[in-house]
Design a protein around this motif. Structure first.
Motif, PDB file in Angstrom:
ATOM      1  N   SER A   1      82.452 -61.971 -21.793  1.00 19.55           N
ATOM      2  CA  SER A   1      81.261 -61.114 -21.726  1.00 19.55           C
ATOM      3  C   SER A   1      80.871 -60.830 -20.280  1.00 19.55           C
ATOM      4  CB  SER A   1      80.090 -61.791 -22.457  1.00 19.55           C
ATOM      5  OG  SER A   1      80.393 -62.007 -23.815  1.00 19.55           O
ATOM      6  N   SER A   2      81.080 -61.808 -19.405  1.00 16.25           N
ATOM      7  CA  SER A   2      80.781 -61.615 -17.984  1.00 16.25           C
ATOM      8  C   SER A   2      81.619 -60.481 -17.400  1.00 16.25           C
ATOM      9  CB  SER A   2      81.050 -62.902 -17.195  1.00 16.25           C
ATOM     10  OG  SER A   2      80.128 -63.911 -17.550  1.00 16.25           O
ATOM     11  N   GLU A   3      82.839 -60.333 -17.906  1.00  9.85           N
ATOM     12  CA  GLU A   3      83.693 -59.245 -17.408  1.00  9.85           C
ATOM     13  C   GLU A   3      83.082 -57.888 -17.721  1.00  9.85           C
ATOM     14  OE1 GLU A   3      88.305 -57.886 -17.058  1.00  9.85           O
ATOM     15  OE2 GLU A   3      87.662 -59.950 -17.227  1.00  9.85           O
ATOM     16  N   PHE A   4      82.527 -57.739 -18.932  1.00 10.72           N
ATOM     17  CA  PHE A   4      81.861 -56.485 -19.284  1.00 10.72           C
ATOM     18  C   PHE A   4      80.679 -56.214 -18.356  1.00 10.72           C
ATOM     19  CE2 PHE A   4      83.809 -56.368 -23.619  1.00 10.72           C
ATOM     20  CZ  PHE A   4      84.226 -55.048 -23.572  1.00 10.72           C
TER      21      PHE A   4
ATOM     22  N   PRO B   1      76.501 -52.842 -22.048  1.00  8.40           N
ATOM     23  CA  PRO B   1      77.241 -52.580 -20.802  1.00  8.40           C
ATOM     24  C   PRO B   1      78.270 -51.467 -20.952  1.00  8.40           C
ATOM     25  CG  PRO B   1      77.067 -54.933 -21.182  1.00  8.40           C
ATOM     26  CD  PRO B   1      76.550 -54.271 -22.410  1.00  8.40           C
ATOM     27  N   LEU B   2      78.945 -51.421 -22.115  1.00  8.24           N
ATOM     28  CA  LEU B   2      79.955 -50.376 -22.339  1.00  8.24           C
ATOM     29  C   LEU B   2      79.306 -48.988 -22.363  1.00  8.24           C
ATOM     30  CD1 LEU B   2      82.902 -49.689 -22.961  1.00  8.24           C
ATOM     31  CD2 LEU B   2      82.386 -50.020 -25.393  1.00  8.24           C
ATOM     32  N   LEU B   3      78.188 -48.870 -23.062  1.00 11.65           N
ATOM     33  CA  LEU B   3      77.485 -47.580 -23.111  1.00 11.65           C
ATOM     34  C   LEU B   3      76.956 -47.193 -21.736  1.00 11.65           C
ATOM     35  CD1 LEU B   3      75.482 -48.007 -26.456  1.00 11.65           C
ATOM     36  CD2 LEU B   3      77.520 -46.601 -26.065  1.00 11.65           C
ATOM     37  N   PHE B   4      76.461 -48.196 -20.982  1.00 11.62           N
ATOM     38  CA  PHE B   4      75.967 -47.940 -19.628  1.00 11.62           C
ATOM     39  C   PHE B   4      77.096 -47.442 -18.723  1.00 11.62           C
ATOM     40  CE2 PHE B   4      75.163 -49.444 -15.272  1.00 11.62           C
ATOM     41  CZ  PHE B   4      73.974 -48.771 -15.008  1.00 11.62           C
ATOM     42  N   ILE B   5      78.279 -48.071 -18.855  1.00 11.67           N
ATOM     43  CA  ILE B   5      79.437 -47.663 -18.054  1.00 11.67           C
ATOM     44  C   ILE B   5      79.825 -46.222 -18.376  1.00 11.67           C
ATOM     45  CG2 ILE B   5      81.906 -48.059 -17.663  1.00 11.67           C
ATOM     46  CD1 ILE B   5      81.288 -51.069 -18.189  1.00 11.67           C
ATOM     47  N   LEU B   6      79.866 -45.894 -19.657  1.00 11.64           N
ATOM     48  CA  LEU B   6      80.209 -44.527 -20.066  1.00 11.64           C
ATOM     49  C   LEU B   6      79.193 -43.517 -19.537  1.00 11.64           C
ATOM     50  CD1 LEU B   6      81.328 -45.160 -23.765  1.00 11.64           C
ATOM     51  CD2 LEU B   6      82.784 -44.740 -21.777  1.00 11.64           C
ATOM     52  N   PHE B   7      77.911 -43.898 -19.565  1.00 10.51           N
ATOM     53  CA  PHE B   7      76.856 -43.015 -19.053  1.00 10.51           C
ATOM     54  C   PHE B   7      77.012 -42.787 -17.552  1.00 10.51           C
ATOM     55  CE2 PHE B   7      72.731 -42.842 -16.836  1.00 10.51           C
ATOM     56  CZ  PHE B   7      72.270 -41.611 -17.301  1.00 10.51           C
TER      57      PHE B   7
ATOM     58  N   CYS C   1      86.877 -45.038  -8.891  1.00 10.76           N
ATOM     59  CA  CYS C   1      86.463 -45.167 -10.292  1.00 10.76           C
ATOM     60  C   CYS C   1      87.630 -45.359 -11.252  1.00 10.76           C
ATOM     61  CB  CYS C   1      85.651 -43.946 -10.728  1.00 10.76           C
ATOM     62  SG  CYS C   1      84.081 -43.781  -9.859  1.00 10.76           S
ATOM     63  N   LEU C   2      88.790 -44.767 -10.927  1.00 15.46           N
ATOM     64  CA  LEU C   2      89.936 -44.857 -11.828  1.00 15.46           C
ATOM     65  C   LEU C   2      90.369 -46.299 -12.117  1.00 15.46           C
ATOM     66  CD1 LEU C   2      92.057 -43.386 -13.495  1.00 15.46           C
ATOM     67  CD2 LEU C   2      93.497 -43.253 -11.437  1.00 15.46           C
ATOM     68  N   PRO C   3      90.484 -47.182 -11.094  1.00 24.15           N
ATOM     69  CA  PRO C   3      90.851 -48.571 -11.396  1.00 24.15           C
ATOM     70  C   PRO C   3      89.869 -49.245 -12.347  1.00 24.15           C
ATOM     71  CG  PRO C   3      91.055 -48.138  -9.054  1.00 24.15           C
ATOM     72  CD  PRO C   3      90.366 -46.949  -9.644  1.00 24.15           C
ATOM     73  N   HIS C   4      88.558 -49.011 -12.140  1.00 24.77           N
ATOM     74  CA  HIS C   4      87.552 -49.620 -13.014  1.00 24.77           C
ATOM     75  C   HIS C   4      87.715 -49.143 -14.448  1.00 24.77           C
ATOM     76  CE1 HIS C   4      86.070 -50.882  -9.271  1.00 24.77           C
ATOM     77  NE2 HIS C   4      85.230 -49.908  -9.011  1.00 24.77           N
ATOM     78  N   LEU C   5      87.979 -47.860 -14.616  1.00 25.22           N
ATOM     79  CA  LEU C   5      88.136 -47.294 -15.959  1.00 25.22           C
ATOM     80  C   LEU C   5      89.383 -47.851 -16.650  1.00 25.22           C
ATOM     81  CD1 LEU C   5      87.140 -43.546 -15.436  1.00 25.22           C
ATOM     82  CD2 LEU C   5      85.932 -45.247 -16.801  1.00 25.22           C
ATOM     83  N   LEU C   6      90.476 -48.006 -15.910  1.00 25.49           N
ATOM     84  CA  LEU C   6      91.702 -48.560 -16.482  1.00 25.49           C
ATOM     85  C   LEU C   6      91.489 -49.998 -16.950  1.00 25.49           C
ATOM     86  CD1 LEU C   6      94.377 -47.203 -13.962  1.00 25.49           C
ATOM     87  CD2 LEU C   6      94.000 -46.446 -16.314  1.00 25.49           C
ATOM     88  N   VAL C   7      90.803 -50.782 -16.134  1.00 23.32           N
ATOM     89  CA  VAL C   7      90.504 -52.169 -16.493  1.00 23.32           C
ATOM     90  C   VAL C   7      89.582 -52.214 -17.707  1.00 23.32           C
ATOM     91  CG1 VAL C   7      89.325 -54.273 -15.728  1.00 23.32           C
ATOM     92  CG2 VAL C   7      90.891 -53.089 -14.184  1.00 23.32           C
ATOM     93  N   LEU C   8      88.578 -51.337 -17.732  1.00 23.31           N
ATOM     94  CA  LEU C   8      87.638 -51.282 -18.852  1.00 23.31           C
ATOM     95  C   LEU C   8      88.347 -50.941 -20.160  1.00 23.31           C
ATOM     96  CD1 LEU C   8      84.717 -51.210 -19.991  1.00 23.31           C
ATOM     97  CD2 LEU C   8      84.688 -48.774 -19.407  1.00 23.31           C
TER      98      LEU C   8
ATOM     99  N   SER D   1      91.532 -51.274 -20.914  1.00 25.98           N
ATOM    100  CA  SER D   1      92.426 -52.381 -21.264  1.00 25.98           C
ATOM    101  C   SER D   1      91.652 -53.524 -21.912  1.00 25.98           C
ATOM    102  CB  SER D   1      93.145 -52.883 -20.013  1.00 25.98           C
ATOM    103  OG  SER D   1      93.751 -54.135 -20.242  1.00 25.98           O
ATOM    104  N   PHE D   2      90.572 -53.938 -21.264  1.00 18.99           N
ATOM    105  CA  PHE D   2      89.803 -55.080 -21.754  1.00 18.99           C
ATOM    106  C   PHE D   2      89.095 -54.761 -23.068  1.00 18.99           C
ATOM    107  CE2 PHE D   2      86.177 -58.134 -21.486  1.00 18.99           C
ATOM    108  CZ  PHE D   2      86.944 -59.294 -21.522  1.00 18.99           C
ATOM    109  N   SER D   3      88.600 -53.542 -23.223  1.00  9.88           N
ATOM    110  CA  SER D   3      87.912 -53.145 -24.453  1.00  9.88           C
ATOM    111  C   SER D   3      88.847 -53.185 -25.653  1.00  9.88           C
ATOM    112  CB  SER D   3      87.324 -51.738 -24.301  1.00  9.88           C
ATOM    113  OG  SER D   3      86.354 -51.712 -23.282  1.00  9.88           O
TER     114      SER D   3
END
Length: 308
Positions: free
Chosen positions: A107-110, A206-212, A236-243, A245-247
């Motif tokens: 959860s901390s990763e999110f 956190p996921l909805l906040f990231i998408l926003f 931003c691209l690296p963060h999105l790829l990690v997100l 993958s983890f999701s």
């Protein structure tokens, strides 16, 4: 049940032909664990050493990579012991502790990814206000909340499970995840409701906040000059790829307990290994290759090593 010590042991039944391939499993997992530690801490050390990387974005990346190492350390040592043991067992109290660390750090990763998304949003959409918003105090508060909030939520779930009566002592997995709920004689409605609330607060929000935030960044970048669009893409691209993958891995973990025995054992093992093998190595590779400043320092490091 051990009558003398009064300890309840759980059998980890997720292994596939462990007695036949124990040495192969052990070598592979030990190698991967060493790679996870080396890859993650190499980038963390680079961020620590170089002053130009002492910025909020890189500090959050370092925190994310440290989180990955802690996440792996919760799983790998016990897994390596199990490969070399005749019986793959774990005490119920240790199982709950592993469950706590697994979901707390997950959860901390999110939350860390959400903080990183906010940092990119302020940097790109409000560049003039960035130094006053993302201060050292703000960064410290964000980091503390990212680790403490999930820990408090998962601790409550663990406390609720401590005194639950067990009717099944065989866990369909190789470590303790949400499959431990299948061990209990009765399901707790209060615990289930609190678990849903914990998932909403520490994962869904956190996921909805990231998408926003990334939607806002995309809109602002599209309306801005080429340099702004390039900066947004690079950071931003690296963060999105990690997100992403983890999701996907988290979605598997949440749904697997619902499928129960309908999910083949070998397929379950393969998918579980994705969580502990692939993702902790994915983070440092993505940030090492895609983050320009980190990639630059990595190239210098390897060039110096070759020269020596």
């Amino acid at each position: 049940m051990d009558d003398e010590l009064n300890i309840t042991y759980i059998t980890l039944d997720g292994h596939v032909e462990v007695h036949k391939y124990r040495y192969l499993y052990f070598v592979i997992m030990l190698t991967v664990y060493i790679l996870i530690i080396c890859c993650n801490f190499t980038i963390v050390c680079l961020i620590w050493i170089h002053n130009n990387l002492h910025e909020p974005m890189y500090i959050f990346i370092a925190a994310l990579l440290i989180n990955s190492v802690l996440f792996s350390t919760n799983i790998y040592p016990k897994l390596l012991i199990d490969f070399m043991s005749e019986k793959q067992i774990i005490s119920y109290s240790t199982c709950l502790f592993q469950f706590f660390l697994f979901y707390s750090l997950g959860s901390s990763e999110f939350l860390l990814l959400a903080v990183m998304a906010y940092d990119r949003y302020v940097s790109i959409c409000k560049p003039l206000q960035y130094p006053t918003i993302m201060t050292k105090t703000t960064v410290s508060i964000f980091l503390c909340l990212a680790w403490l909030v999930p820990a408090c939520h998962i601790a409550v779930l663990v406390i609720m499970s401590v005194d639950m009566k067990l009717c099944n002592l065989t866990l369909r997995g190789i470590f303790c995840n949400n499959s431990i709920y299948n061990l209990h004689c009765v399901s707790s409605r209060v615990r289930s409701i609190f678990g849903v609330v914990a998932v909403i607060i520490t994962a869904l929000f956190p996921l909805l906040f990231i998408l926003f935030t990334y939607t806002r960044i995309l809109i602002i970048s599209y309306q801005s000059c080429r340099n702004v669009r390039k900066k947004a893409a690079q950071t931003c691209l690296p963060h999105l790829l990690v997100l992403i993958s983890f999701s996907c891995l988290c979605a598997y973990d949440v749904t697997i307990v619902r499928l129960g025995s309908d999910f083949p054992k070998t397929a379950r093992l393969i998918m579980t290994l994705q969580v502990i093998l692939y993702h902790p190595l994915f983070n440092p590779i993505i940030y090492g290759l895609k983050m320009k400043e980190i990639s630059k320092h990595l190239k210098r490091l390897f060039c110096q090593t070759k020269a020596m």
